[in-house]
Scaffold this active site. Structure first.
Site, short mmCIF file in Angstrom:
data_model
loop_
_atom_site.label_atom_id
_atom_site.label_comp_id
_atom_site.label_asym_id
_atom_site.label_seq_id
_atom_site.Cartn_x
_atom_site.Cartn_y
_atom_site.Cartn_z
N LYS A 135 0.83 -1.21 0.00
CA LYS A 135 0.00 0.00 0.00
C LYS A 135 0.86 1.26 0.00
O LYS A 135 0.55 2.23 -0.67
CB LYS A 135 -0.97 0.00 1.18
CG LYS A 135 -2.12 -0.98 0.99
CD LYS A 135 -2.96 -1.11 2.24
CE LYS A 135 -4.08 -2.11 2.05
NZ LYS A 135 -4.73 -2.44 3.34
N LYS B 125 -6.57 -11.05 -13.62
CA LYS B 125 -7.52 -11.21 -12.52
C LYS B 125 -8.40 -9.96 -12.43
O LYS B 125 -7.89 -8.84 -12.50
CB LYS B 125 -6.73 -11.39 -11.22
CG LYS B 125 -7.62 -11.53 -10.01
CD LYS B 125 -6.85 -11.49 -8.71
CE LYS B 125 -7.86 -11.35 -7.58
NZ LYS B 125 -7.38 -11.05 -6.30
N LYS C 269 -10.45 -4.02 -9.00
CA LYS C 269 -10.69 -2.60 -9.24
C LYS C 269 -9.38 -1.86 -9.50
O LYS C 269 -9.37 -0.85 -10.18
CB LYS C 269 -11.54 -1.94 -8.16
CG LYS C 269 -11.01 -2.03 -6.76
CD LYS C 269 -12.00 -1.40 -5.80
CE LYS C 269 -11.62 -1.63 -4.35
NZ LYS C 269 -11.47 -3.03 -3.95
P1 ADP Z 1 -10.10 -5.74 -5.68
O1 ADP Z 1 -9.01 -6.65 -6.19
O2 ADP Z 1 -11.08 -5.40 -6.74
O3 ADP Z 1 -9.56 -4.55 -4.94
P2 ADP Z 1 -10.62 -6.74 -3.04
O4 ADP Z 1 -9.16 -6.93 -2.82
O5 ADP Z 1 -11.33 -5.65 -2.32
O6 ADP Z 1 -10.89 -6.60 -4.62
O7 ADP Z 1 -11.31 -8.13 -2.76
C1 ADP Z 1 -12.36 -8.37 -1.86
C2 ADP Z 1 -12.59 -9.87 -1.86
O8 ADP Z 1 -12.96 -10.34 -3.18
C3 ADP Z 1 -11.36 -10.69 -1.47
O9 ADP Z 1 -11.80 -11.74 -0.62
C4 ADP Z 1 -10.83 -11.26 -2.76
O10 ADP Z 1 -10.21 -12.51 -2.56
C5 ADP Z 1 -12.09 -11.38 -3.61
N1 ADP Z 1 -11.77 -11.17 -5.05
C6 ADP Z 1 -11.43 -9.98 -5.61
N2 ADP Z 1 -11.21 -10.13 -6.93
C7 ADP Z 1 -11.41 -11.44 -7.23
C8 ADP Z 1 -11.33 -12.22 -8.44
N3 ADP Z 1 -11.04 -11.66 -9.61
N4 ADP Z 1 -11.61 -13.53 -8.37
C9 ADP Z 1 -11.93 -14.11 -7.17
N5 ADP Z 1 -12.01 -13.43 -6.01
C10 ADP Z 1 -11.76 -12.12 -6.01
#
Ligand code: ADP
Ligand code: TRP
Length: 321
Positions: free
Chosen positions: A110, A190, A193
């Site tokens: 971060k 993957k 956001k």
């Molecule tokens: P982002 O990558 O969009 O910032 P987060 O890190 O906030 O998403 O993820 C929140 C939850 O969603 C976590 O438990 C993460 O493992 C799951 N998650 C996020 N993106 C994916 C994905 N592409 N496939 C499967 N699980 C995901």
């Protein structure tokens, strides 16, 4: 068995979040006593905008309820509605070596991404440990990225119990969601956001259709067979379609005669139908703030009862009482 997890309210949910976090959480609410909360204290490490924070929490609450979280089965609450968690975080921080936090990848990542290296960001894992330990949770389902934070939590339990006696805190287990498939994004990476490649769960039909039409494809002409290996369309379709439907779409790829526009339209239709019941439920919830507030207030009241028991035990053990 007590299951606990927290979700950060950080904007609109995408289908990666749904299949990676929410759907598994909704399934788990039948397997034990579930505690699910929205980590709004944690979200303050990445936003300083009060209106956005409030709105994101409201949106996440509605999304989670629309997606099947059942308040009759799970305690569902805002993290900040049980402010006692901060007291436990303080107690934990008195046994937490600096080095343990300095090693956390999430903190380093971060900071590398430009978030300011303030104390809250540094102490993030201690508050997360308190979230878990305040409710004597046994099982904590999280994504791979949170694995290290669970290790920190377990280390802190060891240190507290060593100093103040076995049984002061309950040792939780992580359940890393390795079994959940990674949902690919519009560009095949993957879905995340941070990569700007997401398809939201909820949103205007036209807008989302447009996004789906942006999925990266090659330049195979309409008549020709389309490659099925590494097809983002097929990879996404399997989340929404039956085996037979998947086989049919694959056969149409192989037969040729269908343009990518047609094939994407079928993916879009399947996606749209899949979330239809949740979309309907969401529209109702959107109009019923009072109900959503009541769910969260009830959840917080029940969570607080549990928190009081644990905190009373811990206060005695450490000599505050
Ligand atoms: P982002 O990558 O969009 O910032 P987060 O890190 O906030 O998403 O993820 C929140 C939850 O969603 C976590 O438990 C993460 O493992 C799951 N998650 C996020 N993106 C994916 C994905 N592409 N496939 C499967 N699980 C995901
Ligand atoms: N840090 C978690 C995430 O970003 C959210 C979270 C906060 C959490 N407290 C928790 C998850 C306690 C599990 C248990 O995804």
């Amino acid at each position: 068995m007590r299951i606990l997890t927290g979700l950060q309210p950080s904007g609109r949910l995408h289908i990666g979040n749904y299949f990676g976090a929410m759907e598994p959480a909704v399934r788990l609410q039948d397997e034990g006593e579930a505690f699910y909360f929205m980590a709004n204290y944690h979200a303050m490490t990445s936003t300083g905008d009060p209106a956005a924070l409030r709105e994101n929490v409201r949106g996440l609450a509605i999304d989670f309820l629309a997606c099947g979280l059942d308040p009759a089965k799970a305690f569902f609450f805002r993290q900040s509605d049980v402010p006692e968690v901060n007291e436990l975080a303080w107690i934990l921080s008195t046994v937490c070596p600096m080095g343990l936090l300095e090693r956390c990848h999430s903190y380093k990542d971060k900071v590398a991404k430009g978030l300011s290296a303030n104390h809250a960001l540094f102490a993030y894992p201690v508050l997360m440990a308190a979230d878990i330990l305040l409710y004597d949770a046994n099982l904590v389902p999280v994504g791979e990225d949170q694995k290290q934070h669970l290790e920190v939590t377990r280390d802190l339990v060891g240190k507290i119990n060593e100093r103040y006696g076995e049984g002061t805190l309950v040792l939780p287990e992580a359940r890393i969601r390795e079994d959940v498939a990674k949902v690919p994004g519009l560009d095949g990476q993957k879905m995340s956001k941070s990569y700007n490649n997401t398809i939201p769960i909820f949103g205007a039909q036209k807008k989302i259709r447009k996004l789906v039409m942006k999925i990266e494809t090659d330049s195979t002409p309409i008549e020709a067979p389309k490659p099925t290996e590494n097809s983002i369309i097929l990879d996404l379709y399997r989340f929404f379609a039956s085996e037979a439907e998947q086989a049919q779409l694959k056969a149409d790829f192989e037969a040729g005669g269908f343009g990518y526009g047609d094939l994407k339209q079928r993916l879009f239709d399947a996606y749209w139908d899949y979330f239809a019941p949740m979309r309907e439920r969401r529209e109702e919830l959107e109009k019923d703030d009072a109900y959503v507030e009541k769910v969260l207030a009830d959840g917080a009241a029940r969570a607080r009862e549990e928190a009081d028991k644990v905190l009373t035990r811990v206060r005695k053990a450490v000599g505050l009482r």
